[in-house]
Enzyme design. Structure first.
Site, short mmCIF file in Angstrom:
data_model
loop_
_atom_site.label_atom_id
_atom_site.label_comp_id
_atom_site.label_asym_id
_atom_site.label_seq_id
_atom_site.Cartn_x
_atom_site.Cartn_y
_atom_site.Cartn_z
CB VAL A 98 -0.21 -6.12 3.95
CG1 VAL A 98 -1.45 -5.54 4.57
CG2 VAL A 98 -0.34 -6.24 2.45
CE LYS A 131 -3.79 0.80 -1.09
NZ LYS A 131 -4.46 0.38 0.16
CB SER A 179 -0.94 0.01 1.20
OG SER A 179 -1.99 -0.88 0.98
CE1 TYR A 205 -4.11 -1.00 -4.97
CE2 TYR A 205 -4.78 -3.30 -5.10
CZ TYR A 205 -4.48 -2.19 -4.35
OH TYR A 205 -4.54 -2.25 -2.97
CE1 TYR A 223 -4.89 1.49 4.15
CE2 TYR A 223 -3.34 0.33 5.54
CZ TYR A 223 -3.75 0.73 4.30
OH TYR A 223 -3.03 0.41 3.21
O1 DON Z 1 -4.63 -4.73 -2.18
C1 DON Z 1 -4.14 -5.28 -1.21
O2 DON Z 1 -4.82 -5.87 -0.39
C2 DON Z 1 -2.63 -5.23 -1.02
N1 DON Z 1 -1.96 -5.27 -2.27
C3 DON Z 1 -2.22 -3.96 -0.35
C4 DON Z 1 -2.92 -3.74 0.95
C5 DON Z 1 -2.08 -3.12 1.98
O3 DON Z 1 -0.87 -3.00 1.88
C6 DON Z 1 -2.78 -2.71 3.19
N2 DON Z 1 -1.85 -2.24 4.15
N3 DON Z 1 -1.56 -2.21 5.21
#
Ligand code: DON
Length: 305
Positions: free
Chosen positions: A259, A64, A61, A189, A241
């Site tokens: 993540v 982003k 993320s 994405y 978040y």
């Molecule tokens: O879209 C997703 O679920 C992952 N590629 C990225 C989510 C993420 O990193 C949430 N973060 N803490």
């Protein structure tokens, strides 16, 4: 400084026990729960590191932030924020309910998955490959690292299991937030989330934002100061978040987590900080990484508040 970082890593290593490596993307299970590292890039060109700072992880993320910058550069902020809001949400990063019930079907902000996918759909390029190429090149430029590439296994793994993201994206297509081909947008994405980095790379992204959009090492102005300001404001309110409020109170820096275990933090006019610690809390943030940033913020008085 190196001594301080060493001490902070040692003090906080115990917290890796309290979390878990992300498992909803199967490839992420390979992350080492015990890793904990930090890298600091100051605006006057000094760099410091400690712990497992060489650990490679997928940016997830944190990407982003990069696509938000490119989307604003391509379309202007007014258009971008007519499609995606800038309001904090108390829901999880991959929440669906939020999308239907709030903001006239607009995703709440660009840091949650729905908002980030909508943001990717706004980036210009003839084909998805060209859109991703632009994101990759921009990342390489602001990190000064031409070797950044996607981790193919992570990309394939996420693409194969990304049905939650698929449902968010199709829902947004039905409401007109996304107007182009959903699968193509998702492919970009998934690729942007799979870029493999170290905490040095993300500390450089932080330093670039701390320096108002000028790459500290080269002096090159890549984005307007105003764009950097907007992005930092959104990171401050939404970057962690549904833990962003607590993070603001305890740490007080614009930051973005992923993540893969990374957190990129910005100390305006001072430094960029990258931490890695794949052991995550329930909200998807690095559990020991947050502790490291809290100690660093206290010791160096980095809170912006
Ligand atoms: O879209 C997703 O679920 C992952 N590629 C990225 C989510 C993420 O990193 C949430 N973060 N803490």
């Amino acid at each position: 400084m190196e001594k301080l970082l060493d001490n902070i890593i040692q003090t906080n290593r115990k917290y890796v026990e309290e979390g878990e490596v992300a498992s909803y993307i199967p490839e992420l299970k390979k992350g080492n729960k015990n890793d904990l590292g930090v890298y600091v890039t100051t605006l006057n060109g000094e760099e410091f590191s400690a712990g497992d700072y060489e650990t490679r992880f997928t940016i997830q993320s944190i990407s982003k932030v990069i696509s938000l910058i490119i989307a604003i550069m391509d379309n202007g902020e007014d258009y971008v924020f007519s499609k995606v809001g800038v309001e904090h949400t108390a829901d999880a990063f991959n929440s669906i309910t939020n999308l239907e019930t709030k903001n006239l079907h607009r995703p709440s902000n660009p840091m949650i998955n729905a908002g980030a996918i909508a943001i990717v759909s706004l980036i210009k390029g003839r084909e998805p490959d060209e859109v991703f190429e632009r994101i990759l090149n921009f990342t390489r430029k602001i990190t000064g690292n031409d070797n950044i590439n996607i981790n193919r296994e992570a990309y394939i793994s996420e693409k194969a299991t990304g049905d939650r993201n698929r449902s968010l994206a199709y829902f947004m297509k039905s409401t007109g937030v996304i107007t182009n081909d959903v699968e193509k947008v998702l492919d970009v994405y998934f690729k942007q989330c799979s870029m493999e980095v170290t905490c040095k790379d993300i500390s450089r992204i932080g330093a670039f934002l701390a320096n108002d959009g000028v790459i500290p090492l080269t002096g090159e102005k890549v984005i307007p100061r105003e764009t950097a300001r907007i992005v930092k404001a959104i990171m401050t309110t939404c970057g962690m978040y549904d833990a962003s409020g607590e993070f603001a109170v305890n740490i007080g820096m614009p930051a973005k987590s992923g993540v893969g275990g990374g957190i990129m933090a910005v100390a305006p006019e001072k430094m960029g900080i990258g931490v890695v610690g794949p052991s995550l809390d329930k909200k998807g943030n690095s559990i020991a990484g947050i502790k490291v940033l809290a100690d660093l913020s206290k010791e160096l008085e980095l809170s912006i508040f």
